[in-house]
Enzyme design. Structure first.
Site, PDB file in Angstrom:
ATOM      1  N   GLU A 104       0.852  -1.187   0.000  1.00 40.40           N
ATOM      2  CA  GLU A 104       0.000   0.000   0.000  1.00 40.40           C
ATOM      3  C   GLU A 104       0.887   1.236   0.000  1.00 40.40           C
ATOM      4  O   GLU A 104       1.161   1.794  -1.047  1.00 40.40           O
ATOM      5  CB  GLU A 104      -0.923  -0.034   1.229  1.00 40.40           C
ATOM      6  N   GLU A 131      -1.759   0.168  13.647  1.00 39.97           N
ATOM      7  CA  GLU A 131      -2.905   0.581  12.843  1.00 39.97           C
ATOM      8  C   GLU A 131      -4.219   0.355  13.586  1.00 39.97           C
ATOM      9  O   GLU A 131      -5.142   1.166  13.495  1.00 39.97           O
ATOM     10  CB  GLU A 131      -2.927  -0.197  11.532  1.00 39.97           C
TER      11      GLU A 131
END
Length: 875
Positions: free
Chosen positions: A474, A748
């Site tokens: 990502e 996260e």
């Protein structure tokens, strides 16, 4: 003299090269050993030669004495600046008594290429091999090696080089690498490409010279996010022109063209996300030296131009900022070696190895270990965090990758010949050059570790753009993450240039409708090789993500006094608000957003509530911006629109008992922080918020969109004690839960790993993601109490208002503002507190403290080399 002028900067940088703005901005600091020193006037002089300044023969710009206390964001207004010229400047100031300082040291900057017609170099690359088709992956296109020899026959006065690439390049001159890592940085290559400028005057010599280049795929032709590879283009290209001025007045130019030579070499592939393979047996020995035989090399493929804006480099360079030694090594049953670097970091390791020719070693990277001690790789998705090195078999060899990076704490060395030890590898920590400006130390070791985790999370993800994560497939510039963390980021580190560039990335990808995209650069909106249509990032206007187009410029104004970013971004902000207005139903935004309060835990905040709240907040900010940049009619319009949205919000989402639709922590903190409630509703909302937090055992349920506002809202509404309870909470979910389990960066997810469930879903489970680190904003602004003034931003006027609480015995905080160092240190002994404050020259401060049971305000001017101490009884 009582005052010195120091730390001169142009466009936030010290002696920058290759600027393309014709009105650069000047900055300086005042330094004094005496207290109460304020600037009353300044004088700037700019000349085309250093000696002209010394001789008082100023030929470019002399402001004469300007009555002003400003020392930031001073816009150049002299003669028109010329391309490829150097300019030298100095400044002096007058203090509050009218006493003038000595002139500062002389600083400089240079201009770059200002018009497309001045860029005469061609774009060159290696011709595609016969097997290359549209289906060929970037891993089958090896980096190109290029070189060009020329002869300098005269004495050199100055030699400048300007270079860029569609892809990544490493540029060397006479064997010396002169480019930063991953140049030219990531932009939307279809709209803008950055050009780097290098001064090689001290490197060039009379005789034969060599430019040599390694050209990689990078973001342009390599893997980008989860979109696959070759997203922007099929293969990389390089462009460069050098200008050599001789002392006799003649000029010689060297440009990329058909006369260069190109080949492939030992770097078989190198990809930002898929790793690298380097075969040392194929090394091109001596190709960076004059006289190398390149007759077997190829003629490059050339392109006469490229249809995008060529601009001087805006972002800070990417650098190796630190080296880390591993703290432990474990040999496995498979005869591999697993290292613990002791810190989740971003970059790579440099390996020392001896062995037979053709031996292959593999360096594998991971953030965590599985219960059996092996590397946890499942969360990488399609990313391959492995580098491979094939030995040439000559003595001790050293290997580190060229055009890739990894996010990791643990390293596995596979196929290593002989016995590895702790000296075999060394970690190379990389990130954009964002110098440290803020620091916090407390009496609580776990809070100190949390602060370290916040900073390391920022370092690892501020790499050309503010990426979401540095390890999986990502690594994109998610705007929602960036805006929620922006205030913390600006305290932690000097990110002025970094965000200066990122907001341009956001402008480049703003859609014709006015909507801002979820990521910038927005690779998903270009034509991808696998689809003959445009890809879409789900909803075109996700709340909190698109709003970054307003919030980040506003944050830059608050922290850096940057009105230019407000002015240049104003039309885009207005278009965003108009888009939100047009796409609303009676000022209520729809519920189709994708991310909600991303990764909240134990609660779900309605999408339409979040969307409408952010609509109101961005509208309120645009009203403030309009007022600041001199648009009072616009300010009145947007203030009224904010009032109207607020009324619609209350009618739609707040019931008669003051309960907010969804009844979540995020719903309450957004409503309170954005000013969306009546005074009575505020009291009720605070009560509901406090009840929700306490009923959960003093624990959070917020996701990305709410987390930054929880503690500030509690402190703003006289709930400091509960804010501290959340801060020091160690049970899941909390900030310190991950700290308790060895985290060295921000995770996260609150539940990235838990004792009861182990690892969360590997499809979305980064252990280096900075969004939840936005609690750092509260630590600086409330716990330490260092806050700027909206009307005198950049800490021209400082508010010192620490939230004193017995939870901590002491707090020591500092911030290097553009005016200088600010300190706020407090400690508590029994019922007594002591606060020590330091502020820089040319600033003032208001100290807010409880004295005799009442909140008092105390005015300070700068303290010179001293401090001010306040002692009182803790209420």
């Amino acid at each position: 003299m009582s005052v010195q002028v120091v730390d001169l900067k142009v466009e936030y940088a010290t002696n920058p090269l290759g600027l393309t703005t014709l009105e650069p901005r000047f900055f300086w600091k005042s330094k004094s050993s005496k207290s109460n020193k304020l600037q009353s006037a300044y004088q700037i002089q700019v000349a085309s030669d250093r000696q002209l300044l010394l001789d008082q023969m100023v030929d470019i710009w002399d402001t004469a004495k300007v009555n002003s206390d400003e020392s930031l964001q001073i816009t150049y207004q002299g003669k028109q600046l010329e391309a490829e010229k150097h300019y030298y400047w100095r400044v002096r100031i007058w203090d509050e008594e009218g006493i003038v300082s000595e002139w500062s040291e002389i600083a400089y900057w240079s201009m770059g290429i200002l018009e497309r017609s001045q860029w005469k170099a061609k774009w060159i690359g290696r011709k595609p091999e016969a097997h290359v088709t549209k289906e060929t992956t970037s891993l089958e296109i090896p980096p190109a090696y290029m070189r060009k020899e020329f002869v300098a026959t005269k004495q050199v006065k100055r030699a400048m080089v300007y270079a860029s690439a569609l892809g990544l390049y490493e540029l060397s001159f006479n064997g010396n690498v002169i480019s930063p890592l991953f140049a030219p940085g990531w932009t939307d290559y279809h709209k803008r490409v950055q050009i780097q400028a290098y001064d090689v005057t001290n490197v060039i010599k009379q005789g034969a010279q060599v430019f040599s280049v390694i050209l990689g795929n990078g973001w342009y032709a390599g893997t980008v996010g989860f979109l696959g590879d070759r997203v922007y283009g099929a293969r990389p290209l390089f462009s460069m022109q050098a200008k050599i001025e001789y002392t006799d007045g003649t000029v010689e130019e060297i440009r990329t063209d058909e006369t260069w030579k190109v080949t492939k070499g030992p770097l078989l592939y190198s990809d930002m996300i898929m790793g690298e393979t380097y075969d040392a047996t194929l090394e091109l020995i001596g190709y960076q030296e004059a006289g190398y035989d390149d007759k077997e090399w190829e003629v490059p493929d050339t392109r006469p131009g490229y249809n995008a804006l060529l601009t001087g480099t805006i972002e800070p360079p990417i650098i190796v900022a630190e080296q880390l030694k591993p703290i432990s090594i474990q040999k496995t049953k498979d005869n591999t070696y697993i290292y613990d670097m002791g810190q989740n970091m971003v970059g790579w390791v440099k390996v020392a190895v001896q062995g037979a020719k053709g031996t292959k070693i593999t360096v594998s990277h991971a953030e965590m270990l599985n219960p059996d001690g092996s590397l946890y790789l499942e969360n990488l998705r399609k990313a391959v965090q492995q580098d491979h090195y094939i030995l040439k078999g000559i003595g001790t060899e050293y290997y580190e990758p060229k055009f890739t990076f990894h996010g990791f704490r643990y390293v596995e060395l596979i196929g290593y010949p002989g016995e590895a030890d702790l000296d075999t590898i060394i970690g190379q920590v990389i990130h954009s050059d964002i110098p440290k400006t803020g620091n916090i130390t407390t009496s609580n070791a776990m809070i100190n570790q949390l602060f370290s985790n916040i900073d390391w999370g920022q370092r690892g993800n501020f790499l050309s753009v503010p990426t979401d994560c540095p390890q999986r497939d990502e690594r994109m510039g998610w705007t929602g993450d960036a805006q929620i963390f922006a205030r913390t980021a600006t305290y932690n580190r000097d990110v002025a240039k970094f965000f200066d560039k990122f907001y341009i990335d956001m402008l480049d990808c703003q859609q014709p409708s006015g909507a801002f995209t979820d990521v910038a650069p927005d690779a998903g909106w270009i034509r991808h090789k696998m689809w003959n249509t445009r890809l879409n990032w789900h909803a075109p206007d996700n709340p909190g993500w698109g709003d970054a187009g307003v919030i980040i410029p506003w944050t830059m104004y608050l922290m850096y006094g940057d009105k230019q970013v407000l002015e240049s971004n104003y039309d885009a902000s207005v278009r965003w608000i108009q888009y939100l207005h047009d796409m609303s139903d009676n000022l209520i935004r729809p519920d189709y957003a994708n991310y909600e309060d991303w990764l909240s835990i134990g609660s779900t905040t309605p999408k339409e509530l979040i969307a409408t709240a952010y609509f109101a907040y961005s509208t309120q900010l645009v009203a403030k911006i309009a007022e600041i940049i001199g648009k009072p009619d616009d300010a009145a319009y947007y203030n009224q629109l904010f009032v109207d949205i607020t009324k619609a919000y209350q009618q739609k989402f707040v019931d008669e008992q003051g309960k907010i639709y969804g009844h979540t922590q995020t719903g309450y903190v957004l409503s309170l922080s954005f000013g969306l409630l009546t005074p009575e509703q505020q009291k009720q909302a605070v009560q509901y918020l406090v009840e929700d937090i306490t009923e959960r055992g003093n624990k959070l349920s917020t996701g990305f969109m709410g987390v930054a506002y929880v503690l500030p809202v509690l402190s703003d509404y006289a709930q400091d004690d509960l804010a501290y309870k959340l801060l020091v909470q160690e049970q899941f979910p909390s900030w310190l839960y991950s700290v308790n389990h060895g985290a060295t960066t921000i995770w996260e997810r609150w539940d990235g790993w838990t004792e009861h469930n182990g690892f969360q879903t590997p499809s979305m489970n980064s252990f280096n993601h900075y969004a939840y680190g936005s609690v750092g904003e509260w630590m600086y602004r409330y716990m330490a109490g260092m806050e700027t003034d909206e009307q005198q931003s950049a800490f021209k006027h400082i508010h010192i208002k620490p939230r004193l609480d017995r939870t901590l015995a002491f707090v020591e905080a500092s911030y290097e503002s553009l005016y200088g160092l600010i300190r706020s240190n407090w400690k508590i002994t029994g019922d007594q507190y002591e606060l020590t404050v330091e502020i820089p020259a040319n600033t003032t401060a208001t100290v807010h403290l409880p004295i005799d049971g009442k909140l008092g305000e105390y005015e300070l001017h700068n303290l010179g080399s001293g401090t001010a101490t306040f002692i009182g009884k803790l209420v």
